[in-house]
Write a protein that holds these residues in place. Structure first.
Motif, mmCIF file in Angstrom:
data_model
loop_
_atom_site.group_PDB
_atom_site.id
_atom_site.type_symbol
_atom_site.label_atom_id
_atom_site.label_comp_id
_atom_site.label_asym_id
_atom_site.label_seq_id
_atom_site.Cartn_x
_atom_site.Cartn_y
_atom_site.Cartn_z
ATOM 1 N N TRP A 24 0.820 -1.204 0.000
ATOM 2 C CA TRP A 24 0.000 0.000 0.000
ATOM 3 C C TRP A 24 0.861 1.265 0.000
ATOM 4 N N TRP A 25 2.166 1.112 0.319
ATOM 5 C CA TRP A 25 3.051 2.272 0.231
ATOM 6 C C TRP A 25 3.400 2.611 -1.220
ATOM 7 N N LEU A 26 2.882 1.827 -2.161
ATOM 8 C CA LEU A 26 2.972 2.236 -3.565
ATOM 9 C C LEU A 26 2.176 3.513 -3.814
ATOM 10 N N VAL A 27 1.450 3.977 -2.796
ATOM 11 C CA VAL A 27 0.753 5.253 -2.880
ATOM 12 C C VAL A 27 1.737 6.409 -3.061
ATOM 13 N N LEU A 28 3.029 6.151 -2.854
ATOM 14 C CA LEU A 28 4.051 7.173 -3.102
ATOM 15 C C LEU A 28 4.286 7.398 -4.595
ATOM 16 N N ILE A 29 3.871 6.469 -5.425
ATOM 17 C CA ILE A 29 4.152 6.556 -6.859
ATOM 18 C C ILE A 29 3.545 7.798 -7.514
ATOM 19 N N PRO A 30 2.288 8.164 -7.233
ATOM 20 C CA PRO A 30 1.732 9.332 -7.926
ATOM 21 C C PRO A 30 2.576 10.593 -7.785
ATOM 22 N N HIS A 31 3.157 10.818 -6.615
ATOM 23 C CA HIS A 31 4.019 11.990 -6.449
ATOM 24 C C HIS A 31 5.211 11.923 -7.390
ATOM 25 N N GLU A 32 5.852 10.759 -7.472
ATOM 26 C CA GLU A 32 7.025 10.621 -8.333
ATOM 27 C C GLU A 32 6.649 10.724 -9.800
ATOM 28 N N VAL A 33 5.493 10.173 -10.171
ATOM 29 C CA VAL A 33 5.026 10.316 -11.551
ATOM 30 C C VAL A 33 4.747 11.786 -11.853
ATOM 31 N N GLY A 34 4.277 12.519 -10.845
ATOM 32 C CA GLY A 34 4.040 13.944 -11.033
ATOM 33 C C GLY A 34 5.290 14.682 -11.469
ATOM 34 N N HIS A 35 6.442 14.291 -10.927
ATOM 35 C CA HIS A 35 7.702 14.909 -11.353
ATOM 36 C C HIS A 35 7.957 14.638 -12.837
ATOM 37 N N GLN A 36 7.715 13.410 -13.270
ATOM 38 C CA GLN A 36 7.956 13.077 -14.675
ATOM 39 C C GLN A 36 6.958 13.792 -15.590
ATOM 40 N N VAL A 37 5.721 13.908 -15.154
ATOM 41 C CA VAL A 37 4.716 14.630 -15.936
ATOM 42 C C VAL A 37 5.127 16.094 -16.078
ATOM 43 N N ALA A 38 5.607 16.698 -14.991
ATOM 44 C CA ALA A 38 6.034 18.095 -15.046
ATOM 45 C C ALA A 38 7.143 18.298 -16.066
ATOM 46 N N PHE A 39 8.008 17.313 -16.192
ATOM 47 C CA PHE A 39 9.115 17.415 -17.136
ATOM 48 C C PHE A 39 8.648 17.234 -18.577
ATOM 49 N N GLU A 40 7.650 16.374 -18.787
ATOM 50 C CA GLU A 40 7.249 16.002 -20.146
ATOM 51 C C GLU A 40 6.099 16.833 -20.709
ATOM 52 N N LEU A 41 5.236 17.363 -19.850
ATOM 53 C CA LEU A 41 3.956 17.879 -20.319
ATOM 54 C C LEU A 41 4.069 19.182 -21.108
ATOM 55 N N ASP A 42 4.997 20.046 -20.730
ATOM 56 C CA ASP A 42 5.080 21.355 -21.383
ATOM 57 C C ASP A 42 6.535 21.688 -21.710
ATOM 58 N N GLY A 43 7.240 20.695 -22.237
ATOM 59 C CA GLY A 43 8.633 20.917 -22.608
ATOM 60 C C GLY A 43 9.531 21.275 -21.446
ATOM 61 N N GLY A 44 9.175 20.847 -20.253
ATOM 62 C CA GLY A 44 9.995 21.132 -19.085
ATOM 63 C C GLY A 44 9.725 22.491 -18.463
ATOM 64 N N ARG A 45 8.765 23.248 -18.998
ATOM 65 C CA ARG A 45 8.506 24.606 -18.491
ATOM 66 C C ARG A 45 7.519 24.634 -17.320
ATOM 67 N N LEU A 46 6.842 23.540 -17.084
ATOM 68 C CA LEU A 46 5.781 23.537 -16.083
ATOM 69 C C LEU A 46 6.264 23.924 -14.678
ATOM 70 N N PRO A 47 7.392 23.412 -14.176
ATOM 71 C CA PRO A 47 7.838 23.823 -12.833
ATOM 72 C C PRO A 47 8.050 25.328 -12.715
ATOM 73 N N ALA A 48 8.642 25.940 -13.744
ATOM 74 C CA ALA A 48 8.856 27.390 -13.691
ATOM 75 C C ALA A 48 7.526 28.131 -13.646
ATOM 76 N N THR A 49 6.556 27.660 -14.413
ATOM 77 C CA THR A 49 5.228 28.287 -14.412
ATOM 78 C C THR A 49 4.587 28.183 -13.033
ATOM 79 N N VAL A 50 4.649 26.975 -12.444
ATOM 80 C CA VAL A 50 4.071 26.760 -11.120
ATOM 81 C C VAL A 50 4.800 27.605 -10.079
ATOM 82 N N GLY A 51 6.124 27.686 -10.186
ATOM 83 C CA GLY A 51 6.902 28.466 -9.221
ATOM 84 C C GLY A 51 6.549 29.941 -9.255
ATOM 85 N N ALA A 52 6.439 30.493 -10.468
ATOM 86 C CA ALA A 52 6.083 31.913 -10.593
ATOM 87 C C ALA A 52 4.669 32.170 -10.072
ATOM 88 N N LEU A 53 3.762 31.267 -10.374
ATOM 89 C CA LEU A 53 2.379 31.400 -9.928
ATOM 90 C C LEU A 53 2.307 31.380 -8.395
#
Length: 480
Positions: free
Chosen positions: A187-216
């Motif tokens: 049940w500690w596989l519940v940690l996976i969504p957070h780690e997948v979130g990092h990969q999604v942030a990198f892939e979804l908008d050419g790597g720009r998503l973290p900067a957008t979230v940070g500025a917001l």
């Protein structure tokens, strides 16, 4: 002449031996990937292997036997160095994929595969984009309560190490490390969504998503404080803020419960500064507020999460108290901004990943999964995209319940039953169909593979890296 031919043949045999071993491994891995989840990742590794092996064969075939012994040995040595690099690259991926051949880890990783896909595909589908190569989960040899490294960096970076790191960064084969505790407590596989979130942030908008979230987040915090912040703290937390928000939409309060369990402490432990992460008390407050902003009432949180201690209870003062008080004062504004303001293609987090209360709540599907996995009803796999992650959230809720069981024997029996049922159900919560990666990626990977092969072929001769301190062998002899 015999010596010249023998030296060339020695290198040629090693190239062919590596090729044969790789082909056998690749065939085995493809046969085991019935859903095609990792087809494009395996293709990418094959591209790199093929380009390197082909280049090495060409180098050896082009050597004239009439050349001098030093010239022949020089070319063979260059090929041998390139082959070492190729094997290191392959070994990096092989050791992670081959964990699935271990009977103890196989069922846990089968569940992890489904949870990864259940979390990775939704944002791409919501934006009507092809789903890219999903991250490959593996059991990590270390555990961090915050994040698990994507790759291991050598202590000393040599040219071949630097090229290896570049290859791992640019190849579409991302990885997600999961802790050893998941083997006995899946049940500690519940940690996976957070780690997948990092990969999604990198892939979804050419790597720009973290900067957008940070500025917001930084702008929202500044508005809440009435002035610009004295430091860049909120923008520095962008990756973790998005990954926490992502995990909350995937599994609801199960992610918040996991944060609370992993970051339990008091006093200074809850307000400590760790680069890249909000202090635990701030991180949990943002995550809880995001769930509320997304429509999940506290009464429906599954599992229920203990209230965070008030700042007055922590017995901290001075600059730390002033800093955390200011951060907590901005939590509501930051959470609202993250939920409602555009982060990618004019879509807010709420629009990109709408939290389904009927799925993640106590009275929703996750709550039903908790009862079924606990044994109150028959647990049957569901062929739905969301099933694997919701079942995991339900399992985590039942795991949390077992911790409150006062009788040790009953607690262990409940835990064993939960583990068995979860590993029977979650690996089979699989939507029908193949999981093909985006079309048109092959040409780009082929060019990257050729470039990596050329650079590997041109690697300079490296001196061996020795430990600074001698170490004793088992028989007591010290070696450098």
């Amino acid at each position: 002449m015999a010596r010249r031919g023998a030296r060339i043949e020695q290198s040629r045999r090693e190239v062919e031996r590596c090729d044969q071993a790789f082909r056998a491994w690749l065939a085995r891995r493809r046969a085991a990937d019935a859903a095609g989840q990792y087809a494009s990742q395996l293709d990418a590794v094959e591209y790199v292997m093929d380009e390197n092996l082909g280049l090495m064969r060409g180098e050896l075939e082009a050597i004239p036997l009439a050349a001098s012994v030093p010239d022949i040995y020089g070319v063979c040595e260059k090929v041998d160095r390139q082959l070492v690099w190729v094997r290191r690259l392959w070994d990096y991926f092989r050791e992670k994929w081959d964990q699935r051949d271990d009977p103890e880890r196989r069922p846990v990783l089968a569940a992890a595969d489904e949870i990864v896909w259940s979390c990775y595909a939704p944002p791409f589908r919501q934006l009507q984009r092809p789903v890219g190569p999903a991250p490959l989960p593996y059991i990590a040899t270390e555990f961090s309560p915050h994040a698990i490294p994507r790759r291991q960096l050598p202590q000393y970076l040599r040219p071949s190490d630097e090229l290896l790191m570049r290859a791992l960064d640019e190849l579409p084969v991302s990885v997600v490390g999961i802790p050893q505790i998941c083997i006995a407590n899946p049940w500690w596989l519940v940690l996976i969504p957070h780690e997948v979130g990092h990969q999604v942030a990198f892939e979804l908008d050419g790597g720009r998503l973290p900067a957008t979230v940070g500025a917001l987040a930084a702008d929202a915090a500044a508005r809440a404080g009435g002035a610009a912040l004295a430091d860049d703290e909120w923008s520095a937390w962008a990756q973790e803020l998005f990954a926490d928000a992502f995990a909350g939409t995937m599994v609801g309060a199960a992610h918040l419960w996991a944060l609370n369990e992993l970051e339990t402490g008091e006093g200074e432990a809850l307000v400590q500064r760790v680069p890249g992460y909000p202090p635990p008390i701030v991180r949990r407050a943002v995550t809880a507020e995001l769930l509320r902003c997304s429509g999940l009432p506290d009464s429906e949180a599954l599992p229920a999460v203990p209230a965070a201690p008030a700042l007055e209870e922590l017995k901290i003062g001075g600059a730390d108290r002033e800093r955390v008080e200011r951060q907590l004062g901005a939590v509501g504004a930051v959470a609202q901004a993250l939920a409602e303001e555009p982060i990618v293609e004019k879509s807010s987090l709420r629009e990109l990943l709408p939290l389904r209360v009927d799925q993640v709540s106590r009275s929703g599907r996750s709550g039903q999964w908790r009862k079924e996995l606990a044994g109150a009803a028959e647990a049957r796999p569901e062929p739905l995209l969301e099933a694997a992650r919701l079942a995991t959230a339900g399992a985590l809720a039942e795991g949390a319940e077992t911790m409150a069981e006062p009788d040790q024997e009953r607690r262990l029996a409940r835990t064993d039953r939960l583990r068995q049922r979860m590993l029977e159900v979650v690996p089979n919560c699989r939507e029908p169909g193949k999981r093909a990666a985006r079309e048109g990626a092959g040409a780009g990977i082929a060019e990257l593979a050729r470039e990596l092969a050329r650079e590997a072929n041109a690697l300079p001769l490296e001196e061996p890296v020795w430990s600074a301190e001698p170490a004793p062998t088992p028989d007591g002899v010290w070696v450098a």
